[in-house]
Design a protein around this motif. Sequence first.
Motif, short mmCIF file in Angstrom:
data_model
loop_
_atom_site.label_atom_id
_atom_site.label_comp_id
_atom_site.label_asym_id
_atom_site.label_seq_id
_atom_site.Cartn_x
_atom_site.Cartn_y
_atom_site.Cartn_z
N SER A 57 0.75 -1.20 0.00
CA SER A 57 0.08 0.00 0.10
C SER A 57 0.80 1.08 0.03
CB SER A 57 -0.91 -0.15 1.20
OG SER A 57 -1.92 1.08 1.24
N GLY A 678 -4.55 -2.59 -9.20
CA GLY A 678 -4.94 -4.01 -9.08
C GLY A 678 -4.48 -4.69 -10.41
N ARG A 697 -0.57 -10.69 1.12
CA ARG A 697 -2.11 -10.41 1.20
C ARG A 697 -2.27 -9.42 2.30
NH1 ARG A 697 -6.40 -8.79 2.67
NH2 ARG A 697 -8.67 -10.02 2.27
N TRP A 701 -7.09 -5.87 -0.21
CA TRP A 701 -7.27 -6.56 -1.42
C TRP A 701 -8.68 -7.24 -1.63
CZ3 TRP A 701 -4.78 -6.36 -5.80
CH2 TRP A 701 -3.61 -6.18 -5.98
N CYS A 703 -11.06 -9.52 -4.49
CA CYS A 703 -11.10 -10.33 -5.67
C CYS A 703 -12.47 -10.57 -6.21
CB CYS A 703 -10.24 -11.43 -5.83
SG CYS A 703 -8.49 -10.94 -5.33
N ALA A 708 -10.36 -10.58 -0.67
CA ALA A 708 -9.46 -11.58 -1.18
C ALA A 708 -9.10 -12.82 0.03
CB ALA A 708 -8.23 -10.98 -1.83
N VAL A 715 -2.15 -13.19 -1.91
CA VAL A 715 -3.47 -12.80 -2.11
C VAL A 715 -3.91 -14.11 -3.00
CG1 VAL A 715 -4.90 -11.42 -3.44
CG2 VAL A 715 -2.90 -10.45 -2.14
N CYS A 728 -8.70 -8.62 -9.44
CA CYS A 728 -8.37 -8.26 -7.94
C CYS A 728 -8.13 -6.69 -7.90
CB CYS A 728 -7.18 -8.89 -7.38
SG CYS A 728 -7.48 -10.77 -7.13
N PHE A 730 -7.17 -3.27 -5.35
CA PHE A 730 -6.80 -2.72 -3.90
C PHE A 730 -7.30 -1.32 -3.57
CE2 PHE A 730 -3.60 -0.63 -1.13
CZ PHE A 730 -3.58 -1.57 -0.25
#
Length: 786
Positions: A57, A678, A697, A701, A703, A708, A715, A728, A730
């Motif tokens: 992140s 993503g 992960r 996240w 998906c 996720a 992930v 997916c 984010f």
Amino acid sequence: MCAGDAVARTFPFGPRTRAVNDLGNQFVPYHAYLWDLLHGRADGGALLNWRSGYGTSLLPDLGTYLTSPFAPLVVVFPRDRIDLAVHVITVAKMGAAAALMALVLLRQRDGSRWAAAVLGASYGLCGWAVMEASYNPMWLDGLIGFPLLCLVGEWVREGRRPLAGPLVVALVWVANFYTAYMATLGAALVLLARGGPRMPVRVWGRAAGTVLLGVGLAAPVLAPVFLGSRHAYPGWTRAFDAAGVADLAARTLPATYSFFTPALFLGTGTLLLAAALAFHRGVPVRERWVWCGLAGGGLLSAQWEPTHLVWHVFATPNGSPYRQTFVLAGFVVLAAWAAVSYGWPGRRALLGGAGVLAGVGVVAAGSALVTGAAYGLFAGGLVVAVGAVGLLGRHGPRRRWVVRGAGGGLLAAVLVVQAAGTVAYGDRERVARLDDYPPWGAAHDVRARAVAGADGWPAYRTDPGRPRLTGNDPLLVGGQGAAYYSSHTPEVWTRTLAALGGGWTSHGRSLQSLDNPVTDALFGVGARWRDGRVVRKREVLPLVTVRPPDAEGRELRYGASAFRNQELLLGARVYDLPADGVCPVGSDVFVWAPDFTGTVRLGGTGRAAELRGGLPRRRAAMVPLGTQREAGARVEWRGRGAVPDAAVGCLDRARLAAAVAELRAATGAVTVRVEDDGVRAELPSGARGTAVLAAPRIAGWRCDGRPAGRYLGLVAVELTGDAAAVSCVFRPPGLRAGLAVGGLALLVWAGWAWRVVRHRRARRLYATKTSPAHHRAVTREPADAA
């Protein structure tokens, strides 16, 4: 500041590096990444950083390190002068803080503008700024924020600028929330000192509303930062240990240094004026009590653990434990201004102030931090400062401007000389005591060009590798690596990388690149820098693969052996772990001993590899020793620390290549499209099981529209039906809540703005209608009425 750097021959005025500790490890690399982001060259956007930690992140890091209004100045510098850009930003922040403090002093009470300028400069050059914050430049936004919030306090007290106040608060909190919190506490105490206990409740209501509205406007940045800290690896904790009285006294002197004591230097002239306040009969008694009490109380609060915790958001910092010292410096400067704004101190007050400082010097003699140079600068500065203030206080009309000009010049000279000496001393001491990193040079150019030339993202990753230049090489020189150093290093990635054989420093917050063919294959590292060149690899997996469901439905978990953990994530056995530590001829030898410190060598004649363990502060990474070429050659360990069972792994390259080829052909994604926020992948027909993205992960996240899953720390998403693709996305935790709070705060501010504008228009209209000119115009008879 620059004069001190020049005396010490420190960058950019000499060959000695200034990039120590977090300056070289974090701030320079993060500003380099900001340069890439502003020029459209970053691997990712404002939400997701694909360069560090195999995908992490970004918004919490932006809010912590890069949301200062000064940070975008990097865009005007060449990228290979990023060290110079950060230095210029650092000096600019100090100058801005000095100017704003001078403005606040004159705003509180009219007085000598030259004195306000010198006192403002002493605040901008306080020991905390030049010794501590100079290599943590994000803290300097708090140095700026304190006088800004004091200015907001003046507006609140007078009922002026109700719209600008929340905007200034928001700016300060967005720039750096941590020091903004301390600055807000300090500004509240200054407001109390200015208004007194009888200040109307409505003023406190206006102050609270202004702060809450400003913090609300900053919520889109603050919420992800706070939640990013919640998901970070805990690092280390340290019990508060108050500094001794002798060390406190020593730190008020110029040219002293200690990591665990407050840098109280302010310039002898400023300290003299603040000490003289108690003896200055020209200042009202209440003013003397209030400002002396505020400065003294601030010092005591830094030494008492309960108030120490209040200053530091109820947690003792991991590093320097006196981060609120800039607020204390501000209190002392305000006390010094009180002594000046009512008239320069006379002989009695000067002698009293000089006596106080002489006593401080005597107490400081009991500290090991004091040097002869410190005493020389302190004593000489005290004598000159007393003479300068004496000249400034002369009332004779004859050549008054000459005398006062000489006094003002001497007062400024004391500050410049002492501050430059303190900067020079700090430059030399920090390099001797802390980790240091070279400024951008030929080695950076070579690695950056090599990494850029090998870049194949997103088809494969290019890891800037080892030996590392800093703790954030992917941000500094490019590529997509495992290394990552931040206050927000995710706990899930620290534990996952450690389980796979990774190493760390800084108690798990600074993760290192893991040079291993198995993990390179798993995370799609198709090229990496190693020993002066880029090594390209063939047997790597795409970013997305499909793993078959476990026949017994068990949840996979890492075990005690990093070798077996790699095999578990790969889904194939590729290592032999010999009980006697002897590998078969032709296999690649790896060693893993996370707590061992020393050298390891294969057969006594091979190249030695260094392990730097020492848990929990440092964790040694798994390292290669080369290929086993002689039967019976053993691994030799020289050093200290525990060596675990099965510390030697023998990698069979043929088995690894076969396992990767099978996974790639049978379960590898057909196409992978990586975006700023993503990933979307097309899967092979008939895919069943769990789609796994080779990224940690971390929280945020989602998906295919749902949170996720997790597959051994990565992930994952369970495939249902005939899934042909997986998508997916984010979103940093706290972003939506922060946007909601920020939007609500903006609506409140807009409503308040409409009310203020409407009220002002009505007041102007009323004033116009009740003016004599308007009355005459209304009652005047027409010209033809006669």
